[in-house]
Motif scaffolding. Structure first.
Motif, PDB file in Angstrom:
ATOM      1  N   ALA A   2       0.815  -1.205   0.000  1.00  0.00           N
ATOM      2  CA  ALA A   2       0.000   0.000   0.000  1.00  0.00           C
ATOM      3  C   ALA A   2       0.840   1.241   0.000  1.00  0.00           C
ATOM      4  CB  ALA A   2      -0.858  -0.009   1.223  1.00  0.00           C
ATOM      5  N   ALA A  40      -8.969   3.063   3.859  1.00  0.00           N
ATOM      6  CA  ALA A  40      -7.551   2.686   3.889  1.00  0.00           C
ATOM      7  C   ALA A  40      -6.669   3.917   3.804  1.00  0.00           C
ATOM      8  CB  ALA A  40      -7.238   1.727   2.737  1.00  0.00           C
ATOM      9  N   VAL A  69      -9.310  -4.119   1.969  1.00  0.00           N
ATOM     10  CA  VAL A  69      -8.284  -4.844   2.733  1.00  0.00           C
ATOM     11  C   VAL A  69      -8.801  -5.093   4.151  1.00  0.00           C
ATOM     12  CG1 VAL A  69      -5.947  -4.753   3.690  1.00  0.00           C
ATOM     13  CG2 VAL A  69      -6.402  -3.838   1.401  1.00  0.00           C
ATOM     14  N   LEU A 108      -2.039  -5.919   3.579  1.00  0.00           N
ATOM     15  CA  LEU A 108      -2.249  -5.833   2.132  1.00  0.00           C
ATOM     16  C   LEU A 108      -1.454  -6.898   1.388  1.00  0.00           C
ATOM     17  CD1 LEU A 108      -3.379  -4.465  -0.375  1.00  0.00           C
ATOM     18  CD2 LEU A 108      -1.531  -2.791  -0.211  1.00  0.00           C
ATOM     19  N   ILE A 165      -6.983   0.147  -3.921  1.00  0.00           N
ATOM     20  CA  ILE A 165      -7.558  -0.643  -2.830  1.00  0.00           C
ATOM     21  C   ILE A 165      -8.981  -1.061  -3.173  1.00  0.00           C
ATOM     22  CG2 ILE A 165      -8.254  -0.623  -0.404  1.00  0.00           C
ATOM     23  CD1 ILE A 165      -5.211  -0.735  -0.928  1.00  0.00           C
ATOM     24  N   GLY A 203     -11.225   1.809  -0.137  1.00  0.00           N
ATOM     25  CA  GLY A 203     -10.084   2.637  -0.495  1.00  0.00           C
ATOM     26  C   GLY A 203     -10.033   3.916   0.313  1.00  0.00           C
TER      27      GLY A 203
END
Length: 377
Positions: A46, A239, A210, A268, A204, A236
């Motif tokens: 990530a 994250a 994730v 991730l 993401i 996303g």
């Protein structure tokens, strides 16, 4: 790991007195032979490391190839670099950038002025054999001596003493960031990878989110994050909020944020390894398209073939084989918002990587942390 910038926006301190230029004559590593390979895509981390490998030719190949942006680091820095020790290992500088333009304006905050800052920086050292790696995070608030450098457009920038580390990128872009890291560590960077805000968030989402577990509630209005303690499949947006949060957990420092980033990257990596992207051609293409639009690389990686070859050497590294540490620092007694390099301990880290050895535990014992370790897993 840019992956971001994935961090809280801030204005770096660019001012400082002149510092002597450090010179280290070096040679360039011979470029790897290009091998005709099919296209396949996976995201490896990530905070910025994107791994590519795969299936597809023709139009797909050329479209993805055209997506990739690059910077010629070798041309900009020339021979004034550390010696290249070709022992089978690799060192990659991964930056997260929060360009304040286009889709990043809302995510990064501020105005659409086209400026950019690097708020996440990681040196990824891949050991000989490519079965394990060490990741060293560099706090953006570290006060460093920034060397004189020339950016990718040929503009020269003066050296400066005791300025924030992330001023290197905002002053001279990728080339000056690499120059500063090489000056600090004495290690030549084989590659450079940068990921931005909007690209990270979209990547993401393309992966389906994730899964992480938090041991505490995390609420931070500045990073737009509100998570209760428990297990979450992060979108996303969530994250991005997690890897940017600074005030929601720990002591409110950049060091705590780094600990969250490192935990997220491990989560991730494990998820990517378990995703069957090859079962869906559309998913594969969407991942490839997003990943190649998200990253900026050094010119040696600026093709699908080279990225696929590079990725092939990383795909065997699991999260259990990744040692993640923060560059040894201490809080600046004159300013609690800044940190200073613990030079003796930092030298242990750099010497270990130069010699392709594990980082000794003693190198990070007794150093400043962020009190956020264990909050995310």
């Amino acid at each position: 790991m840019s992956a971001e910038s994935m961090l809280e926006p801030g204005t770096p301190e660019d001012s400082g007195s002149s510092a002597p230029r450090r010179r280290a004559k070096g040679r360039r590593r011979k470029p790897r032979n290009q091998r005709p390979r099919a296209l396949l895509v996976t995201a490896w981390a990530a905070a910025g490391v994107v791994v590519l490998g795969g299936a597809g030719l023709g139009y797909t190949y050329f479209r993805l190839n055209d997506n990739i942006k690059s910077v010629d680091i070798n041309q900009a820095l020339g021979a004034d670099r550390p010696l290249n020790v070709d022992n089978g290992s690799q060192d990659i500088l991964v930056l997260g950038s929060d360009t304040r333009s286009g889709g990043n304006k809302e995510l990064g905050g501020g105005t659409d002025d086209g400026s950019a800052r690097s708020d996440t920086a990681m040196i990824v050292h891949v050991y000989e054999g490519h079965k394990k790696a060490s990741v060293v995070s560099i706090p953006r608030d570290t006060l460093v001596d920034r060397p004189e450098c020339t950016d990718s457009k040929g503009t020269e920038h003066d050296a400066a003493s005791q300025v924030m580390f992330n001023s290197a990128y905002s002053t001279g872009g990728a080339a000056c960031a690499v120059k500063t890291v090489e000056s600090m560590s004495g290690i030549r960077m084989d590659h450079y990878v940068e990921v931005d805000f909007s690209g990270f968030q979209k990547l993401i989402d393309e992966l389906g989110g994730v899964k992480v577990t938090t041991t505490k509630n995390i609420t931070d209005k500045e990073s737009h994050l509100d998570l209760e303690a428990g297990t979450h499949q992060l979108t996303g947006k969530q994250a991005l909020g997690l890897v940017r949060t600074r005030h929601g957990v720990g002591d409110g420092s950049d060091l705590g944020r780094i600990q969250l980033q490192q935990a997220f990257i491990k989560a991730l990596v494990e998820q990517v390894k378990g995703i069957g992207v090859l079962t869906s051609p559309k998913k594969l293409f969407d991942l490839a398209d997003t990943a190649t639009r998200t990253v900026t690389t050094d010119s040696d990686l600026a093709s699908v073939n080279e990225l696929a070859s590079f990725a092939g050497g990383l795909k065997g590294i699991s999260s259990s084989k990744m040692d993640m540490v923060t560059m040894p620092v201490r809080y600046d007694p004159a300013d609690g918002n800044r940190v200073l390099v613990q030079k003796t301990k930092a030298r242990q880290v750099w010497d270990a990587l130069k010699n392709d050895r594990p980082i000794p535990k003693s190198a990070t014992e007794g150093t400043a942390t962020g009190d956020a370790k264990g909050v995310v897993s």
